[in-house]
Motif scaffolding. Structure first.
Motif, PDB file in Angstrom:
ATOM      1  N   GLN A  56       0.824  -1.209   0.000  1.00  0.00           N
ATOM      2  CA  GLN A  56       0.000   0.000   0.000  1.00  0.00           C
ATOM      3  C   GLN A  56       0.863   1.266   0.000  1.00  0.00           C
ATOM      4  N   LEU A  57       2.138   1.119   0.333  1.00  0.00           N
ATOM      5  CA  LEU A  57       3.064   2.242   0.279  1.00  0.00           C
ATOM      6  C   LEU A  57       3.612   2.384  -1.134  1.00  0.00           C
ATOM      7  N   ARG A  58       4.149   3.558  -1.439  1.00  0.00           N
ATOM      8  CA  ARG A  58       4.761   3.777  -2.745  1.00  0.00           C
ATOM      9  C   ARG A  58       6.260   3.980  -2.580  1.00  0.00           C
ATOM     10  N   GLN A  59       7.031   3.124  -3.215  1.00  0.00           N
ATOM     11  CA  GLN A  59       8.490   3.156  -3.094  1.00  0.00           C
ATOM     12  C   GLN A  59       9.078   4.255  -3.966  1.00  0.00           C
ATOM     13  N   ASP A  60       9.845   5.145  -3.343  1.00  0.00           N
ATOM     14  CA  ASP A  60      10.542   6.185  -4.079  1.00  0.00           C
ATOM     15  C   ASP A  60      11.904   5.651  -4.497  1.00  0.00           C
ATOM     16  N   GLY A  84      -1.580  10.892   1.750  1.00  0.00           N
ATOM     17  CA  GLY A  84      -1.176  12.281   1.861  1.00  0.00           C
ATOM     18  C   GLY A  84      -0.273  12.700   0.717  1.00  0.00           C
ATOM     19  N   SER A  85       0.276  13.891   0.858  1.00  0.00           N
ATOM     20  CA  SER A  85       1.121  14.460  -0.196  1.00  0.00           C
ATOM     21  C   SER A  85       2.587  14.176   0.081  1.00  0.00           C
ATOM     22  N   MET A  86       3.444  14.581  -0.837  1.00  0.00           N
ATOM     23  CA  MET A  86       4.886  14.411  -0.675  1.00  0.00           C
ATOM     24  C   MET A  86       5.432  15.274   0.453  1.00  0.00           C
ATOM     25  N   LYS A 114      10.631  18.736  -0.048  1.00  0.00           N
ATOM     26  CA  LYS A 114       9.211  18.710  -0.392  1.00  0.00           C
ATOM     27  C   LYS A 114       8.328  19.296   0.706  1.00  0.00           C
ATOM     28  N   LYS A 115       8.902  19.745   1.804  1.00  0.00           N
ATOM     29  CA  LYS A 115       8.118  20.156   2.968  1.00  0.00           C
ATOM     30  C   LYS A 115       7.268  21.392   2.664  1.00  0.00           C
ATOM     31  N   ASP A 116       6.178  21.514   3.420  1.00  0.00           N
ATOM     32  CA  ASP A 116       5.359  22.717   3.364  1.00  0.00           C
ATOM     33  C   ASP A 116       5.282  23.308   4.761  1.00  0.00           C
ATOM     34  N   GLU A 117       4.438  24.283   4.960  1.00  0.00           N
ATOM     35  CA  GLU A 117       4.403  24.989   6.240  1.00  0.00           C
ATOM     36  C   GLU A 117       3.900  24.120   7.386  1.00  0.00           C
ATOM     37  N   GLU A 118       3.296  22.976   7.075  1.00  0.00           N
ATOM     38  CA  GLU A 118       2.771  22.107   8.126  1.00  0.00           C
ATOM     39  C   GLU A 118       3.628  20.869   8.384  1.00  0.00           C
ATOM     40  N   SER A 119       4.634  20.634   7.560  1.00  0.00           N
ATOM     41  CA  SER A 119       5.404  19.382   7.644  1.00  0.00           C
ATOM     42  C   SER A 119       6.028  19.181   9.019  1.00  0.00           C
ATOM     43  N   LEU A 120       6.677  20.209   9.542  1.00  0.00           N
ATOM     44  CA  LEU A 120       7.349  20.073  10.843  1.00  0.00           C
ATOM     45  C   LEU A 120       6.346  19.834  11.961  1.00  0.00           C
ATOM     46  N   LEU A 199       4.341   2.268  13.367  1.00  0.00           N
ATOM     47  CA  LEU A 199       3.029   2.590  12.799  1.00  0.00           C
ATOM     48  C   LEU A 199       2.216   3.563  13.657  1.00  0.00           C
ATOM     49  N   PRO A 200       2.164   3.400  14.979  1.00  0.00           N
ATOM     50  CA  PRO A 200       1.397   4.379  15.772  1.00  0.00           C
ATOM     51  C   PRO A 200       1.947   5.800  15.651  1.00  0.00           C
ATOM     52  N   TYR A 201       3.266   5.929  15.539  1.00  0.00           N
ATOM     53  CA  TYR A 201       3.861   7.262  15.382  1.00  0.00           C
ATOM     54  C   TYR A 201       3.490   7.851  14.018  1.00  0.00           C
ATOM     55  N   TYR A 202       3.532   7.004  13.012  1.00  0.00           N
ATOM     56  CA  TYR A 202       3.138   7.460  11.683  1.00  0.00           C
ATOM     57  C   TYR A 202       1.679   7.923  11.697  1.00  0.00           C
ATOM     58  N   GLU A 203       0.830   7.129  12.341  1.00  0.00           N
ATOM     59  CA  GLU A 203      -0.580   7.496  12.408  1.00  0.00           C
ATOM     60  C   GLU A 203      -0.778   8.814  13.150  1.00  0.00           C
ATOM     61  N   ALA A 204       0.064   9.079  14.127  1.00  0.00           N
ATOM     62  CA  ALA A 204      -0.038  10.351  14.864  1.00  0.00           C
ATOM     63  C   ALA A 204       0.213  11.534  13.944  1.00  0.00           C
ATOM     64  N   THR A 205       1.066  11.358  12.957  1.00  0.00           N
ATOM     65  CA  THR A 205       1.342  12.459  12.022  1.00  0.00           C
ATOM     66  C   THR A 205       0.181  12.671  11.052  1.00  0.00           C
ATOM     67  N   ARG A 206      -0.739  11.722  10.988  1.00  0.00           N
ATOM     68  CA  ARG A 206      -1.901  11.824  10.100  1.00  0.00           C
ATOM     69  C   ARG A 206      -3.009  12.681  10.705  1.00  0.00           C
ATOM     70  N   GLN A 207      -2.982  12.877  12.013  1.00  0.00           N
ATOM     71  CA  GLN A 207      -4.055  13.605  12.674  1.00  0.00           C
ATOM     72  C   GLN A 207      -4.156  15.018  12.125  1.00  0.00           C
ATOM     73  N   ARG A 208      -5.364  15.474  11.963  1.00  0.00           N
ATOM     74  CA  ARG A 208      -5.587  16.788  11.378  1.00  0.00           C
ATOM     75  C   ARG A 208      -5.123  17.900  12.305  1.00  0.00           C
TER      76      ARG A 208
END
Length: 214
Positions: A56-60, A84-86, A114-120, A199-208
């Protein structure tokens, strides 16, 4: 295993010059190039093997064997993007160590270019979760990246640092040794354990983000 990677790690930072420009060193430069390409293939195959577990992931694509200054760069990396986006945090595999002791780290991070103003802000949400036994933190403080053991005290310290602006970015990482590995399957099994921890840490970054209307 990973003999080309092991050998190429001996040449970290050596200057590469096109063989046509250095007649006396042409053979050596050709050898560097061939080794770099073979080592990159080995790493890319490892990433591909890992990716097959998480289709389900996309390999760069894998980083190049030399940088823009034409210095040999054996510590390859590759990103695996989820939703999400890059600009959003994603997973990455990175080589670490030297020819005597090396491995690959699995991390939750984002691509700086590729970062935007919300990445950090999204990335640093990894500090909102309790510490998992397998992970450690890799934090950028005043321009210097430092490793921190995964403890509650360090989590709180880094969280405070982010709030005060002293800490810019915090990654969560898990290391898997390659130089001592007995088989490909054993490596993938360790990476699967690492993925479960991350995975739980990754999911935490998904929160709006609060106030985000998307």
């Amino acid at each position: 295993m990973y003999d080309k990677i092991r050998e190429f790690l001996n040449y970290q930072g050596i200057k590469y010059v096109a063989p046509t420009k250095v007649d006396e060193d042409a053979e050596r430069m050709l050898a560097y190039r061939a080794l770099g390409q073979e080592a990159r293939k080995e790493f890319t195959q490892l990433v591909t093997d890992f990716h097959q577990l998480y289709p389900q992931l996309r390999q760069d694509r894998t980083s190049q064997w030399m940088n823009q200054a034409q210095l040999l760069r054996p510590h390859f990396w590759a990103y695996l993007q989820g939703e999400g986006s890059m600009a959003d945090p994603m997973f990455a595999l990175r080589l670490y160590g030297d020819s005597k002791d090396f491995g690959v780290s699995l991390e939750v991070s984002f691509i700086e270019r590729k970062k935007d103003e919300e990445s950090l802000q999204k990335q640093n949400r990894v500090l909102t979760l309790p510490v998992s036994s397998l992970v450690y933190y890799f934090a950028q403080i005043e321009g210097v990246s430092q490793r921190f053991q995964g403890t509650e005290a360090n989590r709180l310290r880094l969280l405070k640092g982010v709030e005060t602006g002293q800490v810019r970015k915090v990654l969560v990482k898990v290391d898997v040794n390659l130089s001592q590995a007995t088989s490909r399957d054993a490596i993938l099994e360790e990476l699967k354990k690492g993925m479960a921890s991350l995975l739980p840490y990754y999911e935490a970054t998904r929160q709006r983000i609060e106030g985000d209307a998307r």
